[in-house]
Design an enzyme around this catalytic site. Structure first.
Site, PDB file in Angstrom:
ATOM      1  N   ILE A  55      25.213  21.940  24.402  1.00 24.71           N
ATOM      2  CA  ILE A  55      24.670  20.918  25.309  1.00 24.71           C
ATOM      3  C   ILE A  55      25.744  20.283  26.182  1.00 24.71           C
ATOM      4  CG2 ILE A  55      22.789  20.363  23.723  1.00 24.71           C
ATOM      5  CD1 ILE A  55      24.257  17.650  23.223  1.00 24.71           C
ATOM      6  N   TYR A  56      27.023  20.465  25.846  1.00 23.79           N
ATOM      7  CA  TYR A  56      28.092  19.827  26.623  1.00 23.79           C
ATOM      8  C   TYR A  56      28.249  20.505  27.971  1.00 23.79           C
ATOM      9  CZ  TYR A  56      29.568  17.697  22.161  1.00 23.79           C
ATOM     10  OH  TYR A  56      29.624  17.013  20.981  1.00 23.79           O
TER      11      TYR A  56
END
Length: 200
Positions: A55-56
């Site tokens: 998700i980063y």
């Protein structure tokens, strides 16, 4: 002074007491800055533990964000430094429950990205697809520590809820933990991950 190393549970992995986080590479830090931080931490200071997630980067509202962008930055650094891969422990995470796919995360598991988002769950199909996406972006054949970022079951974790206490009214149907564990075991047998764990 060399950094001390500590074991991660019973995995047999030994990591430096300092772990290099990468959560903002791709929004608040450029690829070049990410590479500079990796060079300094790993080559100069002896850090052997790098943390990231599919998700980063964050914050997720940042218009410069591409889901998986942080893993891509680590991947381009590893490609430039192939001799270092066996010396570092890379930990990344699969997105937990999020019905809207967590701001494009599930769409970006494929190359090219899918046109529509699918719910992020911790079932076999989601875990295997997420792992393949992470391996591709990281430009590596294996992940040392693959973690569930947060559970599939109801948990009071911001930013999904604005509270920190458990409320049983929030319970819903969840992917059985057995399915999640079996999927992780399948990835270990395939040599795609070495160990698995739980983040939040």
């Amino acid at each position: 002074m060399p950094l001390s190393k500590i074991p991660i549970g019973s995995s047999g992995l030994e990591v430096t007491e300092v772990c290099l986080g990468s959560m903002n590479w791709g929004t608040q830090n450029t690829e070049e800055e990410g590479h500079q931080q990796l060079d300094y931490a790993v080559k100069e200071r002896g850090v052997n533990f790098i943390d990231t997630a599919e998700i980063y980067p964050t914050p997720v509202e940042d218009q410069r964000r591409t889901p998986g962008g942080t893993e891509k930055i680590i991947g381009t650094w590893l490609k430039k430094n192939p001799e270092i891969r066996s010396k570092v422990i890379i930990a990344t995470k699969v997105c937990g429950y999020q019905p809207q796919g967590f701001f494009g995360t599930t769409q970006n598991r494929t190359d090219p990205p899918a046109n529509t988002a699918t719910p992020a769950r911790l079932d076999r199909d989601n875990i295997l697809a997420a792992c393949e996406g992470s391996l591709r972006r990281l430009q590596t054949d294996y992940i040392d520590l693959y973690q569930v970022h947060w559970p599939d079951r109801h948990v009071p974790i911001p930013p999904f809820q604005n509270k920190f206490h458990y409320d049983p009214k929030g319970e819903r149907e969840a992917v059985p933990l057995r399915e999640t564990v079996r999927a992780m075991g399948e990835l270990i047998k395939a040599g795609k991950i070495r160990h698995w764990g739980i983040g939040n």
